[in-house]
Design an enzyme around this catalytic site. Structure first.
Site, PDB file in Angstrom:
ATOM      1  N   SER A  50     -27.085  21.529   5.757  1.00 35.24           N
ATOM      2  CA  SER A  50     -28.522  21.319   5.565  1.00 35.24           C
ATOM      3  C   SER A  50     -28.823  21.169   4.080  1.00 35.24           C
ATOM      4  CB  SER A  50     -29.305  22.509   6.124  1.00 35.24           C
ATOM      5  OG  SER A  50     -29.044  23.669   5.349  1.00 35.24           O
ATOM      6  N   ASP A  82     -27.490  17.533   7.880  1.00 33.17           N
ATOM      7  CA  ASP A  82     -28.429  17.945   8.911  1.00 33.17           C
ATOM      8  C   ASP A  82     -29.853  17.918   8.358  1.00 33.17           C
ATOM      9  OD1 ASP A  82     -29.303  18.981  11.358  1.00 33.17           O
ATOM     10  OD2 ASP A  82     -29.032  21.059  10.725  1.00 33.17           O
ATOM     11  N   ASP A 104     -34.485  12.661   9.143  1.00 31.10           N
ATOM     12  CA  ASP A 104     -35.489  13.253  10.023  1.00 31.10           C
ATOM     13  C   ASP A 104     -36.873  12.787   9.602  1.00 31.10           C
ATOM     14  OD1 ASP A 104     -37.107  14.718  11.639  1.00 31.10           O
ATOM     15  OD2 ASP A 104     -36.350  16.686  11.032  1.00 31.10           O
ATOM     16  N   HIS A 180     -35.782  25.369  17.212  1.00 28.47           N
ATOM     17  CA  HIS A 180     -35.016  25.870  16.078  1.00 28.47           C
ATOM     18  C   HIS A 180     -35.209  27.370  15.901  1.00 28.47           C
ATOM     19  CE1 HIS A 180     -35.238  21.547  14.698  1.00 28.47           C
ATOM     20  NE2 HIS A 180     -33.953  21.814  14.576  1.00 28.47           N
ATOM     21  N   GLY A 181     -34.159  28.034  15.439  1.00 24.47           N
ATOM     22  CA  GLY A 181     -34.253  29.449  15.104  1.00 24.47           C
ATOM     23  C   GLY A 181     -33.921  30.356  16.266  1.00 24.47           C
ATOM     24  N   GLY A 212     -31.541  22.637  17.799  1.00 23.42           N
ATOM     25  CA  GLY A 212     -32.118  23.910  18.234  1.00 23.42           C
ATOM     26  C   GLY A 212     -31.468  24.449  19.487  1.00 23.42           C
ATOM     27  N   SER A 214     -28.934  26.827  19.899  1.00 19.83           N
ATOM     28  CA  SER A 214     -28.246  28.121  19.922  1.00 19.83           C
ATOM     29  C   SER A 214     -28.740  28.932  21.113  1.00 19.83           C
ATOM     30  CB  SER A 214     -28.491  28.895  18.627  1.00 19.83           C
ATOM     31  OG  SER A 214     -27.704  28.365  17.568  1.00 19.83           O
ATOM     32  N   ASN A 254     -26.154  20.861  18.345  1.00 17.45           N
ATOM     33  CA  ASN A 254     -26.215  21.576  17.080  1.00 17.45           C
ATOM     34  C   ASN A 254     -26.271  23.084  17.304  1.00 17.45           C
ATOM     35  OD1 ASN A 254     -26.474  18.983  16.103  1.00 17.45           O
ATOM     36  ND2 ASN A 254     -28.221  19.444  14.779  1.00 17.45           N
ATOM     37  N   SER A 257     -27.981  29.070  14.505  1.00 13.52           N
ATOM     38  CA  SER A 257     -28.421  30.461  14.612  1.00 13.52           C
ATOM     39  C   SER A 257     -27.368  31.368  15.240  1.00 13.52           C
ATOM     40  CB  SER A 257     -29.714  30.549  15.430  1.00 13.52           C
ATOM     41  OG  SER A 257     -30.780  29.918  14.761  1.00 13.52           O
TER      42      SER A 257
END
Length: 309
Positions: A50, A82, A104, A180-181, A212, A214, A254, A257
């Site tokens: 990132s 990323d 993006d 995400h997260g 996103g 995870s 992807n 996290s």
């Protein structure tokens, strides 16, 4: 073997009904953990960086560590940017040795997103680098990504053909309900497989990407909480949903996290158990081992890319 692009990797994944893991890297231990697991499972792998990781670890250090991983493992490895948010950032990574970049422009309107993605694709393709773009917006917070629930939007399948045709991008990240997260879903997580199916119908054979994705290992959350953390309620995407997506048009999933959680849980556990340890090799070694096991699990039990290198 030099670094590779995703072209052949995604072709095999699409035809084989599996996905390749795209794991975010920030330091040497994480690079080692991911690539050691991939080597043991003979799996192709994407190491992605990132903008925040690039700022933290330095572009040159990251590239050289990934090149060392290629030399050490002999695996097909992609070095991917990323969530690149500008042409300038993507250009810098293309010029600096990356073999894949993501632009993006999902926060832009449709026409501006197309214009930005095409500009990046034209530049990258002239230099043998592949490009991922995004259509639709995922909610959540992770690194430089910060999108509220109100601003999130599912991908409109009616737009994907025009977007891909006009931009010339090589893969497309879509929004079907991932986030995400680690602090993600309100209520039961659900993915819009109907959107994925329609996108696949409109773009036959074209590689789709899930961000996103995870799963937020609850054992790691419990370990963090038991050793001074406070992550009550953290949850992610159920792994059975990811397995289903990997069997469809999704060729890249992807994962960030989950690696951070595994790394942090092992670190907290070690330091709480051994408060007088001050040798980084002791506690970072535990974190590296934990990330390696997390990656191995994803490769074998979720992505299905073991034995596909």
């Amino acid at each position: 073997m030099p670094l590779v692009t995703t072209k052949e990797m995604f072709k095999k994944a699409y035809e084989g009904g599996y996905a390749v893991g795209a794991f975010n890297v920030n330091n040497m231990e994480i690079v080692q953990a991911i690539t050691e697991a991939a080597k043991e499972e003979n799996a192709p792998v994407i190491l992605q960086v990132s903008a925040g990781a690039r700022k933290y670890a330095n572009h040159t250090y990251l590239v050289k560590m990934v090149e060392a991983a290629v030399q050490e493992t002999g695996l097909p490895i992609v070095l991917h940017l990323d969530h690149g948010d500008s042409f300038e950032l993507c250009k810098s990574c293309v010029d600096g040795g990356f073999t894949s970049v993501m632009i993006d422009g999902s926060h832009l309107d449709f026409e501006d997103n197309i214009a930005l993605a095409k500009k990046v694709a034209d530049y990258a393709h002239d230099r043998g680098v592949v490009v991922e773009a995004e259509l639709g917006r995922l909610a959540g917070i992770e690194d430089a990504v910060n999108v509220s629930d109100a601003d999130a939007a599912f991908t409109d399948p009616a737009e994907v053909e025009e977007f891909v045709t006009r931009t010339g991008v090589d893969s497309l990240a879509i929004a079907i309900g991932t986030s995400h997260g680690a602090f993600k879903f309100k209520g039961e997580p659900k993915l819009r497989f109907d959107i994925l199916e329609e996108v696949a119908r409109r773009l036959p054979g074209f590689p789709i990407v899930l961000h996103g994705a995870s799963s937020v290992n609850q054992a790691d959350v419990a370990t963090i909480n038991a050793n001074g953390g406070d992550m009550a309620g953290a949850q992610g995407v159920p792994e059975d949903m990811l397995r289903q997506a990997a069997s469809m048009a999704v060729c890249k999933i992807n994962i960030d996290s989950d690696l951070r959680l595994a790394f942090t849980a092992a670190l907290r556990k070690h330091l709480f158990a051994h408060p007088n340890h001050f040798d980084p090799r002791q506690y970072l070694g535990d974190s590296r081992a934990a990330v390696k096991e997390a990656v191995r699990h994803k490769i074998v039990d979720v992505l299905g890319c073991n034995g596909k290198a």
